[in-house]
Design an enzyme around this catalytic site. Structure first.
Site, short mmCIF file in Angstrom:
data_model
loop_
_atom_site.label_atom_id
_atom_site.label_comp_id
_atom_site.label_asym_id
_atom_site.label_seq_id
_atom_site.Cartn_x
_atom_site.Cartn_y
_atom_site.Cartn_z
N MET A 277 0.80 -1.22 0.00
CA MET A 277 0.00 0.00 0.00
C MET A 277 0.84 1.27 0.00
SD MET A 277 -3.11 -0.99 -0.13
CE MET A 277 -3.87 0.59 0.19
N ARG A 278 2.16 1.13 0.01
CA ARG A 278 2.99 2.33 0.10
C ARG A 278 2.80 3.22 -1.12
NH1 ARG A 278 7.63 0.19 1.45
NH2 ARG A 278 7.50 0.68 3.67
N ALA A 279 2.64 2.62 -2.29
CA ALA A 279 2.47 3.42 -3.50
C ALA A 279 1.21 4.27 -3.43
CB ALA A 279 2.42 2.52 -4.73
#
Length: 681
Positions: A277-279
């Site tokens: 989910m970092r993007a």
């Protein structure tokens, strides 16, 4: 000393925009700048620091605390701060540079060993993370930095705090900074796990347009001739940019992110099959920063597009050898499809992909890696990249003077561990045993420790204990002298120079055999990438050997050269070994601490002698013996196949003092356990 103006940097629009967005919203997570040498990467970073607004700081605070009541750090190690008259001051934002050779102590701070021994107090000495708080932390050649240091600074950049638990010190302090790392991919790649930790990534290349190159030279020479006058000429533009940064910083907290744009961000990340989910978070923050930068109160589609173009390219890599990049057309398609999606029902689950969704081979955003980008942002031509699918399938018979392209490599596998015997002192890595600054403690030495982490406490106490009476000890404290200090010797892993010597002669050119050999080399290259080795590639065929790839830290470059390898002709095995020996001797002068490992892939059927009238196999064994005399660890991969085997590769391995392995034995899945293949002679 004058700094080249940020506004005077020619081109590199993506680089400048990525730096500005991080200046507006440091929570984006920093910028990774990839590019060839001499492309003004460092110039742009240093120029940005001069544009950042001046900071109000608490006087005398080593951690640059903000004196504003709402922003003050209540857990500052130098606090609590009494803010009376004259308790605050203003200063310029700092640009802190982290050198490649920095230690963990220098980065995060550590116990002040001098005060601990002299005064008996547990004092904390801040590191570079504390110095960089509210400024810019710049790491040139970040790909050459030790992996554990990269992890530490990326953790601090993501959390906004640095936590130090070492040497009996437990400290936490604020560490919010603009992180910028630059790297030249020719000198080695960052691991994909570390790439993902950088918020944005940009690729910079020197312009191929003549007029642009002329302007670059003109401005640089003008700056060198009269730095003060050049800076003054650009002062108005610099002031405008600085004012715009300050205004965007003030506005960013109030910029709204509508649900429609948030769904667009999630849909684009899902379409490109991005892990984790970092993007999504990075794109959301970058889109908000871009909206603030252009003076808007709400995020729009154009902000999402810009953010995705900067945040996704380095997250598309599924393999260490994949080129980072993103196809603009694929991004536009993903944004268009996201806009056409209806808002999902509240009680609905995730939608299944429909039959019309683009598949891996359809050129859609979820298929294949994005094409490398050219200078103007368009996809690079397919003709500029090696394509094994279009190589001729035929092979050249042994002994024929002609050559043919090598067939496509077979499926790579997980390679077994090949090691250099003994204990080295080389560059940090993950292959062979070595004495390092990190790792497990194996013994104590009489050397004076250079830092607190090097102190071997039990051995130091044992050395000082017999002398306490003579030193007049009266209380409970231990009286220490410099001569009592003992240094802890630690053992970890090092990276090696892995030189591949590949037999590309006619006897190896049978399609199935050469495909297996190429697959084996590719598998070993992946292993070298993961273990942080330098690699080189020597091939031999016809009448001579060729250094196809000089030793480099760019393992993907070896894969490209391997794909372009030609086969056919006779087998100058002795010349191949002698060429490998010459390469290793030169590298030993350049980097004497990095120990070599030679991996020879051949069937051993030498047909060209090193001297006129000599015996080819005997000469090959003599050349192998010279390598053994030089202390080179050699592994021979026997590529001989068929019902009749001569065992010539085993003779060469015996002369080199190393093992002979079959191609199948290189697979870790087919060999029980992890073994040392390069044994001591």
């Amino acid at each position: 000393m004058s700094t080249f103006p940020f506004s005077a940097v020619v081109g590199h629009d993506d680089l400048r925009l990525a730096l500005l967005l991080n200046a507006v919203h440091p929570g984006i997570g920093g910028v990774l700048v990839r590019g060839e040498k001499g492309t003004a990467k460092s110039t742009a970073v240093r120029a940005l620091a001069a544009l950042l607004p001046r900071l109000a700081v608490v006087s005398g605070c080593r951690f640059s605390c903000d004196p504003t009541a709402t922003a003050r750090d209540p857990d500052c190690p130098d606090g609590p701060h009494e803010l009376g008259a004259g308790a605050s001051e203003t200063r310029a934002a700092r640009l802190v540079e982290l050198p490649v050779g920095a230690t963990e102590d220098r980065l995060v701070g550590s116990l002040d060993l001098e005060r601990a021994l002299r005064d008996g107090v547990r004092a904390y000495q801040p590191g570079l993370l504390a110095d960089a708080h509210r400024g810019v932390l710049y790491v040139d050649e970040v790909n050459l930095l030790h992996d554990h240091l990269v992890d530490l600074l990326l953790d601090a950049a993501a959390m906004g705090r640095a936590h130090v638990e070492r040497d009996g010190v437990s400290v936490s302090h604020a560490a919010r900074f603009l992180l910028v790392g630059t790297m030249n991919p020719e000198e080695g790649e960052l691991r994909p796990q570390l790439l993902d930790r950088f918020g944005l990534a940009v690729e910079v290349r020197a312009a191929r347009d003549v007029a642009t190159r002329v302007e670059v030279v003109r401005r640089r020479m003008g700056f060198e001739a009269d730095p003060a006058g050049f800076v003054a000429a650009w002062q108005e533009s610099e002031s405008e940019t600085a004012a715009r940064i300050a205004a965007a910083q003030a506005r960013v907290g109030s910029v709204a992110l509508p649900d429609a744009e948030l769904r667009r961000i999630a849909a684009v990340c899902a379409a490109f099959d991005v892990d984790g989910m970092r993007a999504d978070l990075v794109i959301a923050r970058a889109a908000v920063a871009h909206a603030a930068w252009r003076g808007a109160d709400e995020v729009a589609e154009e902000d999402v597009r810009v953010a995705a173009r900067l945040a996704l390219p380095h997250r598309r890599r599924r393999d260490p050898f994949d080129e980072p990049g993103i196809d603009d057309d694929a991004l536009d398609d993903a944004l268009r499809e996201a806009a056409q999606q209806e808002e999902p029902p509240d009680d609905g689950g995730p939608d299944d992909s429909g039959p019309d969704d683009p598949g891996p081979g359809d050129g859609g955003p979820s298929g294949g890696g994005g094409a490398p980008q050219s200078e103007n942002g368009t996809a690079a031509s397919d003709a500029s990249r090696p394509d094994t699918d279009h190589r001729p399938s035929g092979s050249t018979p042994a002994g024929d003077g002609r050559s043919a392209a090598a067939p496509p490599a077979s499926t790579p596998f997980r390679a077994r561990l090949l090691q250099v015997p003994g204990v080295g002192e080389g560059a940090p890595g993950r292959r062979s045993r070595a004495r390092t600054d990190t790792g497990r403690t194996v013994r104590a030495s009489g050397e004076t420790p250079r830092r607190a982490a090097d102190l071997h406490l039990p051995a130091t106490i044992a050395a000082a204990a017999p002398h306490q009476l003579a030193r007049g000890r009266a209380g409970s404290g231990l009286l220490l002298r410099t001569g009592d200090l003992r240094r802890a010797e630690r053992e970890g892993r090092e990276g090696n120079l892995v030189l591949f010597a590949v037999d590309a002669s006619g006897s190896m050119a049978a399609r199935a055999r050469m495909s297996a050999v190429s697959g084996a080399v590719l598998s070993l290259l992946r292993d070298a990438y993961q273990r942080r080795d330098k690699v080189g590639l020597v091939t031999f065929r016809g009448t001579a050997a060729e250094l196809v790839l000089p030793p480099t830290s760019s393992v993907p470059a070896a894969q490209v050269r391997l794909a372009a390898m030609r086969t056919g002709g006779r087998t100058p095995l002795a010349d191949g070994l002698l060429r490998a020996r010459a390469v290793l001797r030169v590298e030993r002068l350049r980097d004497p601490r990095r120990r070599p490992l030679l991996v020879l892939l051949t069937d051993g059927r030498a047909t060209v002698a090193a001297r006129e009238g000599g015996d080819a196999v005997h000469d090959a064994c003599r050349a192998a013996a010279l390598l053994a005399a030089d202390g080179v660890a050699t592994v021979v991969v026997d590529c001989e196949s068929g019902p009749v085997r001569l065992g010539l590769a085993a003779r060469v391995a015996a002369a080199a003092g190393g093992p002979a392995l079959g191609l199948a034995e290189l697979s870790a899945d087919q060999v029980a356990g992890v073994v040392r293949a390069a044994r001591a002679a």
